[in-house]
Design an enzyme around this catalytic site. Structure first.
Site, mmCIF file in Angstrom:
data_model
loop_
_atom_site.group_PDB
_atom_site.id
_atom_site.type_symbol
_atom_site.label_atom_id
_atom_site.label_comp_id
_atom_site.label_asym_id
_atom_site.label_seq_id
_atom_site.Cartn_x
_atom_site.Cartn_y
_atom_site.Cartn_z
ATOM 1 C CG ASP A 131 -2.076 0.154 -2.181
ATOM 2 O OD1 ASP A 131 -2.321 -0.990 -1.732
ATOM 3 O OD2 ASP A 131 -1.120 0.404 -2.944
ATOM 4 C CD GLU A 169 -7.364 -9.280 2.555
ATOM 5 O OE1 GLU A 169 -8.035 -10.258 2.199
ATOM 6 O OE2 GLU A 169 -6.164 -9.128 2.244
#
Length: 320
Positions: free
Chosen positions: A204, A230
């Site tokens: 994260d 992503e």
């Protein structure tokens, strides 16, 4: 098309005007009763002059933005406006002075505590008295909710829904002015492995860092969004193929050269470009172009990953 909020604003002001006329002409309502109605309204009601000074405000002004009535009446209204909103507010004032009503105009008012609140205004000029009758609503919370609905909670970038809206806006704009539009699809290399090795919290943090690096590498007119997982999507208005590749290189270099604490992170980028020769004729055209641009950028991204990752490929350079 008027919003429900604008219609309600309009009713509030027309009611004030009608009541004031009743007082003047038919004495149906006394001044005392009018003052009570005005003062007890939960709406922010005011009467202003063409000179930009409030002549009268109700208690809701003091309750919502903190200034006393005396403070509001003693200063020009622009003293309370956010500096970035002064020009548009003055233009709206000019329209009112030309007897053109205002519906759902929004600006930011400075509260006594220094914070700003977003106010939505509806105003009507009265030709007889040369006064402006206005009602304002505090829409700060609505704007915050709207921002939350269009923002990715992790990266604070646009989410995919907001991306679609900004995409269609730029497609229509570029088609009208006949300028190119390019798209970057950015994917973090081996991100699953990064997550598995260092944990999802570290993953994260990497995504948040990449979001910040991308934003700082782009122009203010560009749009960056988290596309999913992503993957990031970037809209580059008024950007031809070679310039889009240059922008992709800037983004890639910023990420590669970042001082990564755990381990280096790289990205692969696919690029596509649309050149417009005619204006669009329907929303379906916009949707078709959006889908085509994303599909081509995604195909270019797949080729970049196939070529070993950490590279940039434009759709025009791949064999279909």
């Amino acid at each position: 098309m008027f919003t429900l909020q604008a219609i309600l604003h309009s009713w509030s002001i027309r009611l004030i005007l009608y009541i004031r006329l009743d007082i003047k002409k038919d004495n149906i309502m006394t001044n005392y009763e009018y003052d009570k109605f005005f003062e007890l309204s939960l709406d922010m009601l005011c009467i202003a002059g063409a000179d930009g000074y409030f002549k009268c405000v109700n208690s809701s002004f003091e309750r919502i933005i903190g200034w006393t009535k005396e403070e509001l009446l003693s200063q020009h209204f622009t003293n309370f406006i956010h500096p970035d909103d002064v020009t548009s507010s003055m233009k709206e004032m000019e329209k009112l002075n030309d007897k053109i009503p205002t519906l759902s105009f929004t600006n930011r008012y400075r509260c006594k505590n220094g914070q700003y609140k977003s106010l939505s205004w509806t105003a009507f000029p009265d030709p007889e008295s040369h006064l402006l009758y206005a009602v304002a609503h505090d829409i700060s919370e609505l704007e915050e909710l709207s921002a939350l609905a269009s923002t990715d909670f992790l990266t604070n970038l646009y989410n995919r829904t907001a991306l679609t809206s900004r995409f269609d806006f730029n497609i229509n704009l570029m088609s009208r002015i006949k300028r190119p539009l390019s798209v970057l699809m950015v994917d973090v290399d081996f991100f699953k492995k990064y997550n598995d090795s260092h944990g999802h919290l570290a993953g994260d943090e990497a995504l948040k860092t990449i979001a910040s690096l991308l934003t700082n590498s782009l122009r203010t007119t560009d749009v960056v969004a988290r596309f999913g997982g992503e993957e990031f999507a970037i809209i580059l208005p008024d950007t031809k193929e070679e310039d889009a590749i240059h922008m992709a290189e800037r983004c890639q270099t910023a990420i590669t050269n970042n001082n990564w604490i755990i381990e280096p992170v790289t990205v692969s980028i696919g690029v596509s470009t649309q050149v417009f020769s005619n204006s669009l004729t329907s929303t379906k055209d916009s949707e078709t172009i959006r889908t085509d641009l994303l599909s081509k950028a995604d195909q270019a991204l797949y080729k970049a990953k196939e070529n070993g990752r950490n590279c940039i490929i434009h759709f025009s350079n791949i064999d279909i």
